[in-house]
Motif scaffolding. Structure first.
Motif, PDB file in Angstrom:
ATOM      1  N   ALA A 264     -18.337 -13.325  -1.516  1.00 59.49           N
ATOM      2  CA  ALA A 264     -16.981 -13.542  -2.029  1.00 59.49           C
ATOM      3  C   ALA A 264     -16.804 -14.994  -2.467  1.00 59.49           C
ATOM      4  O   ALA A 264     -17.428 -15.910  -1.906  1.00 59.49           O
ATOM      5  N   PRO A 265     -15.980 -15.255  -3.471  1.00 63.71           N
ATOM      6  CA  PRO A 265     -15.822 -16.612  -4.007  1.00 63.71           C
ATOM      7  C   PRO A 265     -15.089 -17.564  -3.085  1.00 63.71           C
ATOM      8  O   PRO A 265     -15.186 -18.779  -3.253  1.00 63.71           O
ATOM      9  N   ASN A 266     -14.328 -17.074  -2.115  1.00 64.03           N
ATOM     10  CA  ASN A 266     -13.617 -17.944  -1.185  1.00 64.03           C
ATOM     11  C   ASN A 266     -13.335 -17.181   0.107  1.00 64.03           C
ATOM     12  O   ASN A 266     -13.581 -15.970   0.200  1.00 64.03           O
ATOM     13  N   ALA A 267     -12.831 -17.917   1.105  1.00 71.62           N
ATOM     14  CA  ALA A 267     -12.604 -17.319   2.418  1.00 71.62           C
ATOM     15  C   ALA A 267     -11.544 -16.230   2.378  1.00 71.62           C
ATOM     16  O   ALA A 267     -11.633 -15.238   3.113  1.00 71.62           O
ATOM     17  N   ARG A 268     -10.520 -16.381   1.532  1.00 78.15           N
ATOM     18  CA  ARG A 268      -9.465 -15.369   1.456  1.00 78.15           C
ATOM     19  C   ARG A 268     -10.026 -14.054   0.922  1.00 78.15           C
ATOM     20  O   ARG A 268      -9.711 -12.973   1.446  1.00 78.15           O
ATOM     21  N   ALA A 269     -10.843 -14.139  -0.122  1.00 74.84           N
ATOM     22  CA  ALA A 269     -11.459 -12.932  -0.675  1.00 74.84           C
ATOM     23  C   ALA A 269     -12.404 -12.291   0.332  1.00 74.84           C
ATOM     24  O   ALA A 269     -12.469 -11.056   0.445  1.00 74.84           O
ATOM     25  N   ALA A 270     -13.140 -13.122   1.088  1.00 79.27           N
ATOM     26  CA  ALA A 270     -14.060 -12.598   2.106  1.00 79.27           C
ATOM     27  C   ALA A 270     -13.293 -11.812   3.167  1.00 79.27           C
ATOM     28  O   ALA A 270     -13.724 -10.739   3.606  1.00 79.27           O
ATOM     29  N   GLN A 271     -12.129 -12.322   3.566  1.00 78.31           N
ATOM     30  CA  GLN A 271     -11.319 -11.617   4.555  1.00 78.31           C
ATOM     31  C   GLN A 271     -10.773 -10.307   3.989  1.00 78.31           C
ATOM     32  O   GLN A 271     -10.709  -9.294   4.694  1.00 78.31           O
ATOM     33  N   ALA A 272     -10.394 -10.305   2.719  1.00 74.30           N
ATOM     34  CA  ALA A 272      -9.908  -9.075   2.091  1.00 74.30           C
ATOM     35  C   ALA A 272     -10.997  -8.013   2.071  1.00 74.30           C
ATOM     36  O   ALA A 272     -10.732  -6.825   2.343  1.00 74.30           O
ATOM     37  N   VAL A 273     -12.235  -8.430   1.774  1.00 70.29           N
ATOM     38  CA  VAL A 273     -13.356  -7.483   1.763  1.00 70.29           C
ATOM     39  C   VAL A 273     -13.597  -6.929   3.162  1.00 70.29           C
ATOM     40  O   VAL A 273     -13.787  -5.719   3.351  1.00 70.29           O
ATOM     41  N   SER A 274     -13.590  -7.816   4.164  1.00 68.63           N
ATOM     42  CA  SER A 274     -13.803  -7.375   5.541  1.00 68.63           C
ATOM     43  C   SER A 274     -12.726  -6.385   5.971  1.00 68.63           C
ATOM     44  O   SER A 274     -13.018  -5.372   6.623  1.00 68.63           O
ATOM     45  N   PHE A 275     -11.479  -6.642   5.589  1.00 66.71           N
ATOM     46  CA  PHE A 275     -10.375  -5.727   5.914  1.00 66.71           C
ATOM     47  C   PHE A 275     -10.600  -4.369   5.265  1.00 66.71           C
ATOM     48  O   PHE A 275     -10.406  -3.328   5.902  1.00 66.71           O
ATOM     49  N   ALA A 276     -11.009  -4.361   4.002  1.00 59.48           N
ATOM     50  CA  ALA A 276     -11.209  -3.098   3.287  1.00 59.48           C
ATOM     51  C   ALA A 276     -12.306  -2.270   3.942  1.00 59.48           C
ATOM     52  O   ALA A 276     -12.188  -1.046   4.067  1.00 59.48           O
ATOM     53  N   TYR A 277     -13.385  -2.915   4.379  1.00 58.16           N
ATOM     54  CA  TYR A 277     -14.433  -2.180   5.091  1.00 58.16           C
ATOM     55  C   TYR A 277     -13.875  -1.578   6.376  1.00 58.16           C
ATOM     56  O   TYR A 277     -14.227  -0.449   6.750  1.00 58.16           O
ATOM     57  N   GLY A 278     -12.996  -2.312   7.052  1.00 58.67           N
ATOM     58  CA  GLY A 278     -12.416  -1.796   8.283  1.00 58.67           C
ATOM     59  C   GLY A 278     -11.483  -0.618   8.064  1.00 58.67           C
ATOM     60  O   GLY A 278     -11.196   0.132   8.997  1.00 58.67           O
ATOM     61  N   ALA A 279     -11.021  -0.442   6.826  1.00 55.52           N
ATOM     62  CA  ALA A 279     -10.102   0.670   6.514  1.00 55.52           C
ATOM     63  C   ALA A 279     -10.840   1.926   6.067  1.00 55.52           C
ATOM     64  O   ALA A 279     -10.199   2.964   5.844  1.00 55.52           O
ATOM     65  N   LEU A 280     -12.154   1.854   5.916  1.00 51.74           N
ATOM     66  CA  LEU A 280     -12.902   3.031   5.452  1.00 51.74           C
ATOM     67  C   LEU A 280     -12.635   4.236   6.353  1.00 51.74           C
ATOM     68  O   LEU A 280     -12.626   4.128   7.581  1.00 51.74           O
ATOM     69  N   GLY A 281     -12.408   5.360   5.728  1.00 54.60           N
ATOM     70  CA  GLY A 281     -12.171   6.599   6.461  1.00 54.60           C
ATOM     71  C   GLY A 281     -10.716   6.880   6.753  1.00 54.60           C
ATOM     72  O   GLY A 281     -10.375   7.998   7.148  1.00 54.60           O
ATOM     73  N   LYS A 282      -9.825   5.887   6.586  1.00 56.25           N
ATOM     74  CA  LYS A 282      -8.406   6.148   6.824  1.00 56.25           C
ATOM     75  C   LYS A 282      -7.841   6.994   5.688  1.00 56.25           C
ATOM     76  O   LYS A 282      -8.277   6.881   4.546  1.00 56.25           O
ATOM     77  N   PRO A 283      -6.871   7.845   5.969  1.00 55.95           N
ATOM     78  CA  PRO A 283      -6.401   8.800   4.954  1.00 55.95           C
ATOM     79  C   PRO A 283      -5.555   8.143   3.871  1.00 55.95           C
ATOM     80  O   PRO A 283      -4.933   7.100   4.087  1.00 55.95           O
ATOM     81  N   TYR A 284      -5.563   8.796   2.720  1.00 60.84           N
ATOM     82  CA  TYR A 284      -4.652   8.443   1.636  1.00 60.84           C
ATOM     83  C   TYR A 284      -3.321   9.134   1.890  1.00 60.84           C
ATOM     84  O   TYR A 284      -3.263  10.332   2.130  1.00 60.84           O
ATOM     85  N   VAL A 285      -2.246   8.364   1.826  1.00 60.47           N
ATOM     86  CA  VAL A 285      -0.884   8.908   1.859  1.00 60.47           C
ATOM     87  C   VAL A 285      -0.088   8.150   0.803  1.00 60.47           C
ATOM     88  O   VAL A 285      -0.025   6.916   0.849  1.00 60.47           O
ATOM     89  N   TRP A 286       0.501   8.863  -0.151  1.00 58.25           N
ATOM     90  CA  TRP A 286       1.212   8.147  -1.212  1.00 58.25           C
ATOM     91  C   TRP A 286       2.400   7.394  -0.640  1.00 58.25           C
ATOM     92  O   TRP A 286       3.106   7.872   0.232  1.00 58.25           O
ATOM     93  N   GLY A 287       2.549   6.148  -1.094  1.00 62.93           N
ATOM     94  CA  GLY A 287       3.618   5.287  -0.610  1.00 62.93           C
ATOM     95  C   GLY A 287       3.267   4.522   0.652  1.00 62.93           C
ATOM     96  O   GLY A 287       4.070   3.709   1.111  1.00 62.93           O
ATOM     97  N   ALA A 288       2.063   4.746   1.229  1.00 59.50           N
ATOM     98  CA  ALA A 288       1.712   4.133   2.509  1.00 59.50           C
ATOM     99  C   ALA A 288       1.067   2.761   2.316  1.00 59.50           C
ATOM    100  O   ALA A 288       0.273   2.555   1.395  1.00 59.50           O
ATOM    101  N   THR A 289       1.392   1.846   3.218  1.00 56.58           N
ATOM    102  CA  THR A 289       0.822   0.486   3.175  1.00 56.58           C
ATOM    103  C   THR A 289       0.109   0.131   4.475  1.00 56.58           C
ATOM    104  O   THR A 289      -0.133  -1.039   4.749  1.00 56.58           O
ATOM    105  N   GLY A 290      -0.229   1.120   5.292  1.00 60.97           N
ATOM    106  CA  GLY A 290      -0.973   0.875   6.511  1.00 60.97           C
ATOM    107  C   GLY A 290      -0.071   0.834   7.732  1.00 60.97           C
ATOM    108  O   GLY A 290       1.142   0.962   7.618  1.00 60.97           O
ATOM    109  N   PRO A 291      -0.668   0.617   8.892  1.00 56.95           N
ATOM    110  CA  PRO A 291      -2.109   0.415   9.101  1.00 56.95           C
ATOM    111  C   PRO A 291      -2.911   1.703   9.261  1.00 56.95           C
ATOM    112  O   PRO A 291      -4.132   1.667   9.270  1.00 56.95           O
ATOM    113  N   SER A 292      -2.229   2.856   9.404  1.00 57.44           N
ATOM    114  CA  SER A 292      -2.965   4.100   9.655  1.00 57.44           C
ATOM    115  C   SER A 292      -3.319   4.851   8.387  1.00 57.44           C
ATOM    116  O   SER A 292      -4.194   5.722   8.403  1.00 57.44           O
ATOM    117  N   ALA A 293      -2.659   4.560   7.265  1.00 59.08           N
ATOM    118  CA  ALA A 293      -2.912   5.252   6.000  1.00 59.08           C
ATOM    119  C   ALA A 293      -2.501   4.339   4.853  1.00 59.08           C
ATOM    120  O   ALA A 293      -1.697   3.416   5.035  1.00 59.08           O
TER     121      ALA A 293
END
Length: 381
Positions: A264-293
């Motif tokens: 990642a080009p900077n620490a903020r982007a690296a954290q965003a990538v790490s967060f996205a990996y941690g969200a793998l497998g969580k369900p899609y729900v329209w209108g949802a912003t987390g943390p469970s969907a």
């Protein structure tokens, strides 16, 4: 003689009338019309083929239509997200304005009370000054529009009257802003309901199409989609992709997340990538912003928020959250957008792949960015 023979002759009947049986002339006429209609329908069925059963769509046709419905639902979802954000903002603004109007009204009443006390004192001493009398009338705005009248009042009285004038004007302004905000909120909530109905209808239609497939057809469809990173058949693998292992043939463990974050080009982007990996497998729900969907833009918003960057809510606003990046210059953490209307977004993780929330029934997953029409890329700042 001729007349006698004629009286014994039976009236001639039309062949179609005789087929319908006897009865009155009106009944025979009605039956004749019905027979002709049936005959016409039978002829139309025979020659036009409209009576033949409509062939069942193939799994490929179902998949194509389902994908289209999901994309249309995604467009409506982003409009819903935008309307909800606007409604929430308007609701908060309205509450603030109402509180402010109440505070200013209390101060206005206090100033009016001060002028009333002044008027009473003047009355006891011989009469009420014309300026105060006018101000306390049913239409004090007449006084406020005539600033020259203040010159006829004493210094203390002029100060009190001027203070009342300012407070009256500010209360009216705040109340008008509150009314405008309330009107805007009503319109936004109407749009919110409209987009919600559209989303539900699209998703219901997609579900009905998928239900026409056999379990084996759905499994085969899911297998093909998993090999490409996921699309319409993902209902079969809702729980896939959590922890170490593979998702769509792509490593998803902590090692893969660390490798992507390191690029990642900077620490903020690296954290965003790490967060996205941690969200793998969580369900899609329209209108949802987390943390469970999540929905697609809810996931990218949450990922970058974990890195300390506040993104707007919708795909069509997130696309302007940073400088545009050429596809050949993509780096982990960049936002990648799809379709001409910018209706879908994912988080780039390198090697031509992204993590995204695809659609209902499909978990947050890794997918190639070329599985959808690429539109733009942005590096949040």
């Amino acid at each position: 003689m001729t007349a006698t023979v004629a009286s014994h002759r039976k009236p001639r009947q039309h062949p179609l009338v005789s087929l319908t049986g006897g009865g009155s002339r009106s009944a025979r006429t009605a039956r004749t019309a019905a027979t002709l209609a049936l005959a016409g329908a039978a002829t139309a069925t025979t020659f036009d083929g409209t009576g033949q059963a409509v062939p069942e769509p193939t799994p490929a046709q179902v998949k194509g239509r389902v994908d289209a419905l999901y994309q249309e639902a995604e467009v409506a979802t982003q409009k819903y997200n935008g309307a909800k954000e606007a409604a929430d903002t308007a609701r908060q603004e309205l509450s603030r304005l109402q509180d402010e109007a109440a505070r200013r009204t209390r101060k206005l009443n206090a100033a009016r009370g001060e002028l009333g006390t002044m008027a009473a004192s003047q009355y006891r001493s011989g009469g009420v000054d014309p300026t105060v009398r006018l101000l306390l009338s049913a239409d004090p705005q007449r006084y406020l529009d005539g600033a020259a009248v203040l010159e006829r009042a004493g210094s203390h009285q002029a100060t009190a009257v001027a203070g009342y004038a300012r407070r009256l004007g500010s209360v009216r302004q705040v109340r008008q802003r509150a009314e405008d905000t309330a009107e805007r909120l009503v319109g936004t909530e109407t749009a919110l309901k409209k987009h919600r109905v559209t989303i539900v209808r699209k998703l219901d239609a997609a579900e009905q199409l998928l239900d026409r497939l056999t379990a084996e057809q759905r499994r085969r469809m899911a297998g093909r989609d998993n090999s490409r990173g996921g699309a319409a058949g993902d209902r079969a693998d809702r729980g896939a992709g959590r922890g170490d292992g593979l998702l769509g043939g792509v490593p998803t463990g902590s090692g893969a997340a660390a490798a992507a974050s390191a690029q990642a080009p900077n620490a903020r982007a690296a954290q965003a990538v790490s967060f996205a990996y941690g969200a793998l497998g969580k369900p899609y729900v329209w209108g949802a912003t987390g943390p469970s969907a999540y929905d697609c833009s809810g996931l990218t918003q949450a990922a970058w928020k974990s890195g300390g960057v506040s993104l707007p809510r919708t795909t069509y606003t997130q696309v302007s959250s940073g400088p545009r990046i050429d596809r050949s210059q993509l780096a982990p953490g960049d936002l990648v957008f799809f379709y001409s209307g910018i209706s879908h977004v994912g988080l780039y993780i390198g090697d031509g792949k992204m993590i995204h929330a695809p659609h209902p029934g499909a978990p947050v997953r890794i997918a190639p960015i070329d599985q959808m029409p690429f539109a733009a890329a942005t590096r949040p700042a």
